[in-house]
Write a protein that holds these residues in place. Structure first.
Motif, PDB file in Angstrom:
ATOM      1  N   THR A  90      10.577   0.907  -0.051  1.00 40.59           N
ATOM      2  CA  THR A  90      11.449   0.061  -0.872  1.00 40.59           C
ATOM      3  C   THR A  90      10.606  -0.768  -1.834  1.00 40.59           C
ATOM      4  OG1 THR A  90      11.407  -1.742   0.734  1.00 40.59           O
ATOM      5  CG2 THR A  90      13.195  -0.118   0.956  1.00 40.59           C
ATOM      6  N   PRO A  91      11.181  -1.243  -2.927  1.00 44.55           N
ATOM      7  CA  PRO A  91      10.424  -2.099  -3.856  1.00 44.55           C
ATOM      8  C   PRO A  91       9.874  -3.357  -3.177  1.00 44.55           C
ATOM      9  CG  PRO A  91      12.506  -1.435  -4.845  1.00 44.55           C
ATOM     10  CD  PRO A  91      12.518  -0.955  -3.427  1.00 44.55           C
ATOM     11  N   GLU A  92      10.636  -3.911  -2.231  1.00 45.39           N
ATOM     12  CA  GLU A  92      10.174  -5.087  -1.505  1.00 45.39           C
ATOM     13  C   GLU A  92       8.960  -4.747  -0.637  1.00 45.39           C
ATOM     14  OE1 GLU A  92      14.449  -5.778  -2.476  1.00 45.39           O
ATOM     15  OE2 GLU A  92      13.336  -4.103  -1.654  1.00 45.39           O
ATOM     16  N   TYR A  93       8.972  -3.559  -0.055  1.00 45.58           N
ATOM     17  CA  TYR A  93       7.839  -3.118   0.755  1.00 45.58           C
ATOM     18  C   TYR A  93       6.589  -3.042  -0.104  1.00 45.58           C
ATOM     19  CZ  TYR A  93       4.809  -0.053   3.490  1.00 45.58           C
ATOM     20  OH  TYR A  93       3.744   0.474   4.162  1.00 45.58           O
ATOM     21  N   ARG A  94       6.709  -2.439  -1.279  1.00 44.26           N
ATOM     22  CA  ARG A  94       5.563  -2.304  -2.186  1.00 44.26           C
ATOM     23  C   ARG A  94       5.091  -3.678  -2.672  1.00 44.26           C
ATOM     24  NH1 ARG A  94       8.592   2.260  -3.514  1.00 44.26           N
ATOM     25  NH2 ARG A  94       9.652   1.245  -5.258  1.00 44.26           N
ATOM     26  N   GLU A  95       6.019  -4.572  -2.956  1.00 44.66           N
ATOM     27  CA  GLU A  95       5.656  -5.914  -3.407  1.00 44.66           C
ATOM     28  C   GLU A  95       4.924  -6.678  -2.309  1.00 44.66           C
ATOM     29  OE1 GLU A  95       7.807  -9.875  -5.305  1.00 44.66           O
ATOM     30  OE2 GLU A  95       8.922  -8.002  -5.182  1.00 44.66           O
ATOM     31  N   TRP A  96       5.425  -6.558  -1.070  1.00 49.33           N
ATOM     32  CA  TRP A  96       4.777  -7.250   0.043  1.00 49.33           C
ATOM     33  C   TRP A  96       3.393  -6.665   0.302  1.00 49.33           C
ATOM     34  CZ3 TRP A  96       4.579 -11.633   2.187  1.00 49.33           C
ATOM     35  CH2 TRP A  96       3.955 -11.822   3.415  1.00 49.33           C
ATOM     36  N   ARG A  97       3.245  -5.368   0.190  1.00 49.91           N
ATOM     37  CA  ARG A  97       1.947  -4.715   0.376  1.00 49.91           C
ATOM     38  C   ARG A  97       0.956  -5.198  -0.684  1.00 49.91           C
ATOM     39  NH1 ARG A  97       1.962   1.549   0.213  1.00 49.91           N
ATOM     40  NH2 ARG A  97       1.886   1.054  -1.983  1.00 49.91           N
ATOM     41  N   ALA A  98       1.415  -5.339  -1.931  1.00 52.92           N
ATOM     42  CA  ALA A  98       0.542  -5.840  -2.999  1.00 52.92           C
ATOM     43  C   ALA A  98       0.158  -7.294  -2.735  1.00 52.92           C
ATOM     44  CB  ALA A  98       1.237  -5.703  -4.349  1.00 52.92           C
ATOM     45  N   TYR A  99       1.096  -8.075  -2.238  1.00 50.89           N
ATOM     46  CA  TYR A  99       0.818  -9.479  -1.915  1.00 50.89           C
ATOM     47  C   TYR A  99      -0.218  -9.563  -0.798  1.00 50.89           C
ATOM     48  CZ  TYR A  99       1.651 -14.417  -0.900  1.00 50.89           C
ATOM     49  OH  TYR A  99       1.497 -15.765  -0.721  1.00 50.89           O
ATOM     50  N   ARG A 100      -0.096  -8.678   0.199  1.00 51.93           N
ATOM     51  CA  ARG A 100      -1.021  -8.693   1.330  1.00 51.93           C
ATOM     52  C   ARG A 100      -2.427  -8.255   0.911  1.00 51.93           C
ATOM     53  NH1 ARG A 100       0.812  -8.666   6.897  1.00 51.93           N
ATOM     54  NH2 ARG A 100      -1.427  -8.549   7.214  1.00 51.93           N
ATOM     55  N   GLN A 101      -2.564  -7.514  -0.207  1.00 52.94           N
ATOM     56  CA  GLN A 101      -3.900  -7.165  -0.689  1.00 52.94           C
ATOM     57  C   GLN A 101      -4.628  -8.421  -1.163  1.00 52.94           C
ATOM     58  OE1 GLN A 101      -3.244  -4.149  -3.652  1.00 52.94           O
ATOM     59  NE2 GLN A 101      -3.238  -2.501  -2.139  1.00 52.94           N
ATOM     60  N   ASP A 102      -3.870  -9.350  -1.780  1.00 53.20           N
ATOM     61  CA  ASP A 102      -4.471 -10.602  -2.236  1.00 53.20           C
ATOM     62  C   ASP A 102      -4.676 -11.581  -1.080  1.00 53.20           C
ATOM     63  OD1 ASP A 102      -4.482  -9.664  -4.814  1.00 53.20           O
ATOM     64  OD2 ASP A 102      -2.639 -10.704  -5.402  1.00 53.20           O
TER      65      ASP A 102
END
Length: 144
Positions: free
Chosen positions: A29-41
Motif C-alpha cells: 500500500t502507499p502507506e506501507y511504502r511511505e512508512w518504509r521510507a520514513y524508517r530508512q531515515d
C-alpha cells in the motif's frame, strides 16, 4: 478528505492516524511504502496514534426523541394535559434555530429527575432467564 500523514515527534516516535497505521501494515500500500521510507531515515521509529480523551461526564440524550418523550408523558397521571403542553412547546420551538434543544430543555425542566428514572430501568431492567413456566406460556407459530 483528511490525508494520512506521518508527523515527526522525535527520532524514535512518529504520530500517525489509525487509518494510516492500519494501511501501513498491509504490504504494497502507499502507506506501507511511505512508512518504509520514513524508517530508512529513522530506523528505530515507532508509530504512535493520537488518542482522543472522552468526556465521561457528558450527558447524552440519545434515546430521548419526540416519540419517546410523548410515550413518557402519556404514562404520567396527568398525561393528556402534559401532551397538550408538549405539543404547544413543539409549536413554540419551531421558530428556534434548534427546536429539539428547546423542547428538550422544557422536558428536562419539567422532569428534573428523568435521569434517575432512566437509571432505575438500566439497573433493574436486566432480562431474567426464562423459566419453564414462561416457556409453557409461550406458543410459537411457525410456517416453516
Amino acid at each position: 478528505m483528511k490525508k494520512n500523514a506521518i508527523i515527526y515527534i522525535d527520532d524514535t516516535h512518529a504520530q500517525v492516524t489509525k487509518a494510516f497505521e492500519k494501511q501501513a501494515r498491509i504490504f504494497g500500500t502507499p502507506e506501507y511504502r511511505e512508512w518504509r521510507a520514513y524508517r530508512q531515515d529513522f530506523p528505530s521509529a515507532q508509530m504512535v496514534t493520537k488518542t482522543i480523551k472522552k468526556n465521561t461526564s457528558k450527558r447524552t440524550y440519545k434515546n430521548l426523541t419526540y416519540a419517546n418523550m410523548e410515550r413518557f408523558l402519556n404514562m404520567q397521571p396527568n398525561g393528556k394535559a402534559l401532551i397538550k403542553e408538549f405539543n404547544d412547546q413543539k409549536e413554540t420551538a419551531a421558530i428556534q434555530q434548534n427546536p429539539y434543544r428547546a423542547v428538550l430543555a422544557w422536558f428536562l425542566a419539567k422532569f428534573p429527575k428523568y435521569d434517575e428514572y432512566k437509571a432505575f430501568f438500566a439497573d433493574n431492567g436486566e432480562a431474567a432467564e426464562p423459566t419453564a413456566e414462561d416457556a409453557d406460556n409461550l406458543k410459537v407459530v411457525s410456517n416453516f
